[in-house]
Motif scaffolding. Structure first.
Motif, short mmCIF file in Angstrom:
data_model
loop_
_atom_site.label_atom_id
_atom_site.label_comp_id
_atom_site.label_asym_id
_atom_site.label_seq_id
_atom_site.Cartn_x
_atom_site.Cartn_y
_atom_site.Cartn_z
N SER A 1 0.88 -0.90 0.18
CA SER A 1 0.19 -0.40 -0.16
C SER A 1 1.13 1.17 0.00
O SER A 1 0.29 1.79 -0.60
CB SER A 1 -0.85 0.13 1.16
N VAL B 1 -6.81 -5.41 0.95
CA VAL B 1 -8.01 -4.69 0.93
C VAL B 1 -8.10 -4.38 -0.06
O VAL B 1 -8.90 -3.88 -0.31
CB VAL B 1 -8.83 -4.42 2.28
N GLU B 2 -7.11 -3.20 -0.38
CA GLU B 2 -7.17 -1.91 -1.04
C GLU B 2 -7.01 -2.45 -2.20
O GLU B 2 -7.74 -1.85 -3.51
CB GLU B 2 -6.05 -0.80 -1.09
N ASN B 3 -6.12 -3.34 -2.77
CA ASN B 3 -6.33 -4.11 -4.22
C ASN B 3 -6.82 -4.94 -4.62
O ASN B 3 -5.76 -6.09 -5.15
CB ASN B 3 -4.26 -4.38 -3.55
N SER B 4 -7.60 -5.54 -3.46
CA SER B 4 -8.76 -6.58 -4.11
C SER B 4 -7.30 -8.00 -3.84
O SER B 4 -8.02 -8.68 -5.25
CB SER B 4 -9.30 -6.69 -4.72
N ASN C 1 -9.97 -13.05 -0.85
CA ASN C 1 -10.46 -13.35 0.25
C ASN C 1 -9.52 -14.22 1.40
O ASN C 1 -9.56 -13.36 2.34
CB ASN C 1 -11.38 -13.52 0.46
N LYS D 1 -15.51 0.85 1.37
CA LYS D 1 -15.92 -0.70 1.45
C LYS D 1 -14.64 -1.01 2.24
O LYS D 1 -13.57 -0.53 2.33
CB LYS D 1 -15.87 -0.97 -0.14
N GLU D 2 -15.21 -2.30 2.62
CA GLU D 2 -13.72 -3.18 3.46
C GLU D 2 -13.65 -2.69 4.63
O GLU D 2 -13.11 -2.76 5.05
CB GLU D 2 -13.52 -3.79 2.46
N SER E 1 -10.82 -2.65 9.57
CA SER E 1 -10.92 -3.59 8.02
C SER E 1 -12.21 -5.10 8.35
O SER E 1 -12.10 -5.53 9.56
CB SER E 1 -9.29 -4.67 7.62
N LEU F 1 -13.82 -7.93 5.43
CA LEU F 1 -14.79 -8.09 4.31
C LEU F 1 -15.99 -8.01 3.84
O LEU F 1 -16.90 -8.40 4.87
CB LEU F 1 -13.91 -9.63 4.01
N ASN F 2 -16.75 -7.20 2.44
CA ASN F 2 -17.81 -6.98 2.67
C ASN F 2 -18.61 -6.46 3.44
O ASN F 2 -19.68 -6.00 3.11
CB ASN F 2 -18.45 -8.71 2.41
N SER G 1 -19.52 -1.83 4.52
CA SER G 1 -19.71 -0.87 4.24
C SER G 1 -19.75 0.61 5.51
O SER G 1 -20.30 -0.36 6.02
CB SER G 1 -20.27 -0.35 3.36
#
Length: 359
Positions: free
Chosen positions: A19, A136-139, A142, A223-224, A247, A249-250, A252
């Motif tokens: 990051s 998370v930022e770069n997907s 999971n 998101k995330e 942080s 996942l999924n 918001s």
């Protein structure tokens, strides 16, 4: 004439360079994400005999060969002129060329760094968080993010030791009570910064007290990350509750993006108790209603802290702000249904909160 390949090289970042590579390498361009097959992620510190210095207060990421294992990361395209500077940043590591598999199945040759010698050591909380946020930022996948989250850290949450960072860019960063901090949300030449509010500062009455020059840009979604509330003791011994993000996942978190005069940044930092180590500033990518994404400054509570419900008053300030800016109805309902804690946890902002709840 030199070809583009000769002028550039590809670098595979899997540790803190998931990051924050632009802190010292502003020209790095993201190619995509990829996986290094046959390697495993490790963490370690330099032995006492090493001349290399570690500013992260914990173990550094490294890779070790292990059949069947995979390390995910980001593929960066960098100028050859920046190679020497990159080598200096990773002193104590040795460079090697590896083949990285891109998500589309293609292969790409990358430079990567591996600790030359090290003593196994857990990463600091801050270093681990930087990796998780970057993943998370770069997907990244999971399941890989879940593995990063599960890594045991050493509990160290303090800022990096800036005296150990040798970089011209570092000398130009915006500094505050949390140490060295570079923010893409700060537009120095134009005299403003973008701020993402998700707690009491989504309430216009409340926020105008701290930053009267603020102008609403748009409603935004982070998101995330999920909204949480934390209770933490101040140096004075007083405990109070603040909203924070973590942080997940999924998840918001909705809020408001404000444009604020740069002269009011110190005041906002004081409001967030940066020097007292209650909050820390971070840059986040926020999705706007028009589909665009912007980099914003926001704040989150420093670990360690204990989860604790907001007071009725604090919660009311947030709900009123959410209604004021027409955040999604389902999200407002989630805020309304939050459990409530005792009023004595409101802290020194009580008078401002009372004003913000008046009609």
């Amino acid at each position: 004439m030199a070809t583009e390949l000769e002028e550039c090289f590809h670098y595979f970042g899997y540790g803190n360079h998931l990051s924050n590579i632009h802190l010292h390498n502003k020209n790095a361009l993201k190619v995509g994400i990829g996986k290094l097959v046959g390697y495993e992620l490790h963490f370690g510190d330099f032995p006492a005999s090493s001349s290399a210095k570690n500013c992260w207060k914990g173990g550094l990421a490294s890779i070790q060969e292990k059949p069947g294992s995979v390390v995910w990361g980001v593929i960066w395209k960098m100028n050859q002129t920046d190679l020497e500077k990159l080598d200096r940043q990773v002193m104590g590591y040795r460079a090697k060329d590896v083949t990285v598999e891109k998500v589309d199945g293609g292969l790409i040759s990358c430079r990567v760094y591996q600790l030359s010698e090290y003593i196994p050591a857990a990463p600091s909380t801050k270093y681990k968080r930087l990796m998780v946020d970057g993943a998370v930022e770069n997907s990244l996948p999971n399941d890989y993010i879940s593995k990063l989250v599960a890594i045991e850290d050493n509990g160290q949450t303090g800022a990096v030791d800036a005296t150990l960072v040798d970089s011209e860019e570092t000398k130009k960063t915006v500094t505050n009570g949390d140490g060295v901090h570079t923010s893409k949300a700060i537009h120095q030449s134009e005299g403003y910064f973008l701020y993402f509010a998700y707690g009491s500062n989504i309430n216009s009455k409340r926020f105008s007290v701290s930053c009267p020059t603020s102008q609403k840009v748009a409603v935004g979604c982070l998101k995330e990350f999920c909204l949480e509330f934390a209770i933490k003791e101040q140096t004075s011994g007083e405990k109070f509750v603040g909203a924070t993000i973590e942080s997940r996942l999924n998840a918001s978190t909705w809020g408001v993006v404000w444009r604020v005069d740069l002269t009011e940044l110190p005041k906002l930092d004081r409001q967030e108790h940066i020097k007292e180590k209650f909050y820390e500033p971070v840059d986040v990518s926020v999705d706007l209603e028009n589909g665009e994404s912007v980099i914003c400054r926001t704040y989150r509570v420093l670990q360690p802290y204990s989860p604790f419900p907001p007071s009725v008053l604090y919660k009311s300030v947030i709900v009123i702000g959410a209604e004021e800016h027409a955040l999604p109805a389902a999200y407002i309902e989630t805020l309304r249904s939050l459990p409530e804690g005792p009023e004595h946890t409101v802290g020194p902002m009580k008078s401002y909160y009372l004003e913000a709840t008046k009609n």
